[in-house]
Design a protein around this motif. Structure first.
Motif, short mmCIF file in Angstrom:
data_model
loop_
_atom_site.label_atom_id
_atom_site.label_comp_id
_atom_site.label_asym_id
_atom_site.label_seq_id
_atom_site.Cartn_x
_atom_site.Cartn_y
_atom_site.Cartn_z
N MET A 1 0.84 -1.19 0.00
CA MET A 1 0.00 0.00 0.00
C MET A 1 0.88 1.24 0.00
SD MET A 1 -2.91 1.18 2.77
CE MET A 1 -3.84 -0.32 2.49
N GLY A 2 0.61 2.16 -0.91
CA GLY A 2 1.41 3.37 -0.99
C GLY A 2 0.86 4.47 -0.10
N GLN A 3 1.43 5.65 -0.28
CA GLN A 3 1.01 6.81 0.48
C GLN A 3 -0.04 7.57 -0.33
OE1 GLN A 3 4.24 9.36 1.58
NE2 GLN A 3 2.99 10.66 2.90
N ALA A 4 -1.03 8.12 0.34
CA ALA A 4 -2.07 8.88 -0.35
C ALA A 4 -1.45 10.09 -1.03
CB ALA A 4 -3.14 9.32 0.63
N LYS A 5 -1.88 10.36 -2.25
CA LYS A 5 -1.36 11.49 -3.02
C LYS A 5 -2.28 12.70 -2.81
CE LYS A 5 1.12 8.75 -6.44
NZ LYS A 5 1.37 8.46 -7.87
N GLU A 6 -2.08 13.37 -1.68
CA GLU A 6 -2.91 14.53 -1.33
C GLU A 6 -2.33 15.76 -2.00
OE1 GLU A 6 -4.16 14.70 2.84
OE2 GLU A 6 -3.04 12.85 3.14
N ILE A 7 -3.09 16.36 -2.91
CA ILE A 7 -2.52 17.45 -3.70
C ILE A 7 -2.16 18.67 -2.86
CG2 ILE A 7 -3.73 16.69 -5.78
CD1 ILE A 7 -5.48 19.21 -5.47
N LEU A 8 -2.79 18.84 -1.70
CA LEU A 8 -2.44 19.98 -0.86
C LEU A 8 -1.01 19.88 -0.34
CD1 LEU A 8 -5.67 20.61 1.27
CD2 LEU A 8 -4.81 21.95 -0.66
N ASN A 9 -0.48 18.67 -0.29
CA ASN A 9 0.87 18.45 0.22
C ASN A 9 1.90 18.26 -0.89
OD1 ASN A 9 -0.27 18.45 2.80
ND2 ASN A 9 -0.56 16.23 2.80
N MET A 10 1.48 18.41 -2.14
CA MET A 10 2.35 18.15 -3.28
C MET A 10 2.72 19.44 -4.00
SD MET A 10 0.15 14.88 -4.70
CE MET A 10 1.24 14.41 -6.06
N THR A 11 3.85 19.43 -4.67
CA THR A 11 4.23 20.56 -5.52
C THR A 11 3.55 20.42 -6.89
OG1 THR A 11 6.15 19.45 -6.50
CG2 THR A 11 6.49 20.61 -4.41
N ARG A 12 3.60 21.46 -7.67
CA ARG A 12 3.02 21.41 -9.01
C ARG A 12 3.68 20.34 -9.87
NH1 ARG A 12 4.49 26.92 -12.11
NH2 ARG A 12 4.10 25.57 -13.92
N ASP A 13 5.00 20.16 -9.67
CA ASP A 13 5.73 19.16 -10.45
C ASP A 13 5.32 17.75 -10.06
OD1 ASP A 13 7.24 21.19 -11.75
OD2 ASP A 13 8.54 21.31 -9.98
N GLU A 14 5.10 17.54 -8.77
CA GLU A 14 4.66 16.23 -8.30
C GLU A 14 3.27 15.88 -8.82
OE1 GLU A 14 7.10 15.98 -4.05
OE2 GLU A 14 5.15 16.99 -4.14
N VAL A 15 2.39 16.88 -8.84
CA VAL A 15 1.04 16.64 -9.36
C VAL A 15 1.10 16.33 -10.85
CG1 VAL A 15 -1.22 17.67 -9.81
CG2 VAL A 15 -0.10 18.05 -7.61
N ALA A 16 1.90 17.09 -11.59
CA ALA A 16 2.02 16.85 -13.03
C ALA A 16 2.52 15.44 -13.32
CB ALA A 16 2.95 17.89 -13.65
N ALA A 17 3.50 15.00 -12.53
CA ALA A 17 4.04 13.65 -12.73
C ALA A 17 3.01 12.59 -12.38
CB ALA A 17 5.30 13.47 -11.88
#
Length: 243
Positions: A1-17
């Motif tokens: 199980m991975g970690q939740a990808k919460e966009i509030l905690n991510m950079t724009r580059d991480e979201v794009a990827a």
């Protein structure tokens, strides 16, 4: 199980990827309204968000911030309630959908914890079908009646769930620190003949705000139901967007 990808905690580059790798996003929809004296007003938010986080962990879908308000007219006089108009809920869903579609999202999943949001989800999704090249699906405890009957001992109040064994058990599994079982009660209010055909509302009927038997809820029941709901939702997501 991975970690939740919460966009509030991510950079724009991480979201794009993340979108490039798996172009799926989840929007939890809740409400801020009373749930008896033993549960917090954020039950519908916490349940939708908790399920959505597990789905993000297990699928890699982006987790959008939770929508904390819904159409809660029936509880409008109780302190803490925040109710927005039903067409505003539809508009917010549509605005979020248009936003995430602009940067490549191919599937938006609406995970709902508040029954009154169901109509808004349905009609917003129908309009979005004609506006976007993106699939939108809406989920509210799939196969709930079957699962509830399997794991809960008490009946519903005319098919409705609110601050009852079902929701209290789910909260004990996800947010036990916010549940005060010493204040839980069992209440099945009488249903007036004109209920559902007039402005008689839930807020007029229940003394405690509970519709069912919250006293027999348990963490174990909640955990079992959560596992089934998450697995069923994953299958529906895979059907909507085969990876």
């Amino acid at each position: 199980m991975g970690q939740a990808k919460e966009i509030l905690n991510m950079t724009r580059d991480e979201v794009a990827a993340a979108v490039k790798e798996y172009p799926v996003a989840i929007l939890p929809l809740g409400a801020t309204e009373q749930h008896g004296h033993h549960l917090p007003l954020g039950v519908d938010v916490y349940l939708a968000e908790g399920i959505s986080r597990k789905l993000s962990e297990q699928t890699g879908a982006l987790l959008l911030p939770s929508m904390p308000f819904g159409y809660s007219w029936v509880w409008r006089n109780i302190p803490g309630t925040v109710s927005i108009q039903q067409h505003h809920v539809e508009s917010i869903i549509k605005d979020v959908a248009h936003s995430v579609a602009r940067y490549g999202t191919k599937l938006l999943i609406l995970v709902n914890g508040h029954d009154a949001n169901n109509s808004s989800m349905k009609y917003a999704t129908r309009e979005l079908m004609d506006e976007l090249d993106m699939t939108v699906i809406y989920l509210f405890y799939p196969n709930m009646e079957k699962i509830r009957n399997e794991y809960c001992a008490s009946p519903t109040w005319y098919g409705m769930i609110h601050a009852c064994e079902f929701e209290t058990s789910l909260m004990l599994a996800l947010k036990p620190e916010l549940v005060d079982m010493e204040k839980s009660v069992c209440e099945f209010p009488e249903k007036p003949d004109l209920y559902g055909m007039s402005t008689i509302s839930l807020g007029d009927l229940s003394k405690s705000g509970v519709f069912g038997d919250a006293t027999i809820a348990s963490k174990e029941k909640g955990e079992r139901m959560l596992e089934v709901f998450v697995n069923d939702m994953k299958e529906l997501i895979n059907e909507a967007y085969p990876d």
